[in-house]
Design an enzyme around this catalytic site. Structure first.
Site, short mmCIF file in Angstrom:
data_model
loop_
_atom_site.label_atom_id
_atom_site.label_comp_id
_atom_site.label_asym_id
_atom_site.label_seq_id
_atom_site.Cartn_x
_atom_site.Cartn_y
_atom_site.Cartn_z
N HIS A 146 0.85 -1.20 0.00
CA HIS A 146 0.00 0.00 0.00
C HIS A 146 0.88 1.24 0.00
O HIS A 146 2.10 1.14 0.16
CB HIS A 146 -0.89 0.00 1.26
CG HIS A 146 -0.09 0.08 2.51
ND1 HIS A 146 0.43 -1.04 3.13
CD2 HIS A 146 0.34 1.14 3.25
CE1 HIS A 146 1.13 -0.67 4.20
NE2 HIS A 146 1.09 0.65 4.29
N HIS A 183 5.45 6.26 -1.40
CA HIS A 183 6.03 5.03 -1.93
C HIS A 183 5.25 3.82 -1.42
O HIS A 183 4.50 3.92 -0.45
CB HIS A 183 7.50 4.90 -1.49
CG HIS A 183 7.64 4.69 -0.01
ND1 HIS A 183 7.57 5.73 0.89
CD2 HIS A 183 7.81 3.56 0.71
CE1 HIS A 183 7.69 5.24 2.12
NE2 HIS A 183 7.83 3.94 2.04
#
Length: 175
Positions: free
Chosen positions: A39, A118
């Site tokens: 995620h 990220h």
């Protein structure tokens, strides 16, 4: 409850990222992030109660946006690799702005320094083949992983188990 805020990725993208991360296995003693757990973290909250957070986050307003994931990088540096990640390309500024709005809505939590959107692929405990790790990053620095629409973000519960962390959505917030 151990909580964090995330933008969850489509299953197809998680699969692609997880498949790429398999190439890291022979390069060191590391922990790959389980495919279902990949995620974009907006903010780690730690041990806290969800109710006040849910109430505060209802005030966060942001237009839906698109995000593309592209390239592999590391934290903190190529000379000392501890985390391998896939980065945001298009839409990265929208993720940063959403993060800033979340932080503003939750003033009692410590502010994140140097937020960098990220998706973590692996945590490196010990690099067996540092040259190979650097080569993996260089080889994949321009790899495109696809794009998706962000229409919500989620308050997630993280439960640490012997098999690894288990993440569950506590509440979703539509953009």
């Amino acid at each position: 409850m151990r909580l964090f805020l995330a933008v969850n990725l489509p299953d197809q993208m998680k699969k692609r990222l997880s498949e790429l991360a398999q190439g890291l296995k022979p390069l060191g003693k590391l922990k790959l992030v389980e495919e279902e757990n990949i995620h974009l973290t907006l903010k780690f909250l730690g041990e806290t109660e969800p109710e006040p957070i849910i109430k505060a986050l209802k005030s966060v307003k942001h237009e839906p946006f698109g995000v593309s994931l592209k390239g592999v990088g590391v934290f903190p540096s190529l000379s000392y690799i501890r985390v391998v990640w896939a980065g945001c390309d298009r839409g990265a500024q929208d993720v940063v702005t959403l993060h800033e709005k979340v932080e503003k809505a939750l003033p009692s939590f410590k502010k994140d320094r140097d937020f960098h959107p990220h998706a973590t692929l692996a945590r490196v405990k010990f690099p067996k083949d540092k040259r190979g790790l650097v080569g993996f990053v260089e080889e994949n620095k321009d790899t495109e992983f696809g794009e998706f629409g962000v229409k919500s973000f989620d308050l997630m519960k993280s439960e640490l188990t012997r098999e690894g962390p288990r993440y569950d959505v506590v509440e979703s917030f539509l953009l």
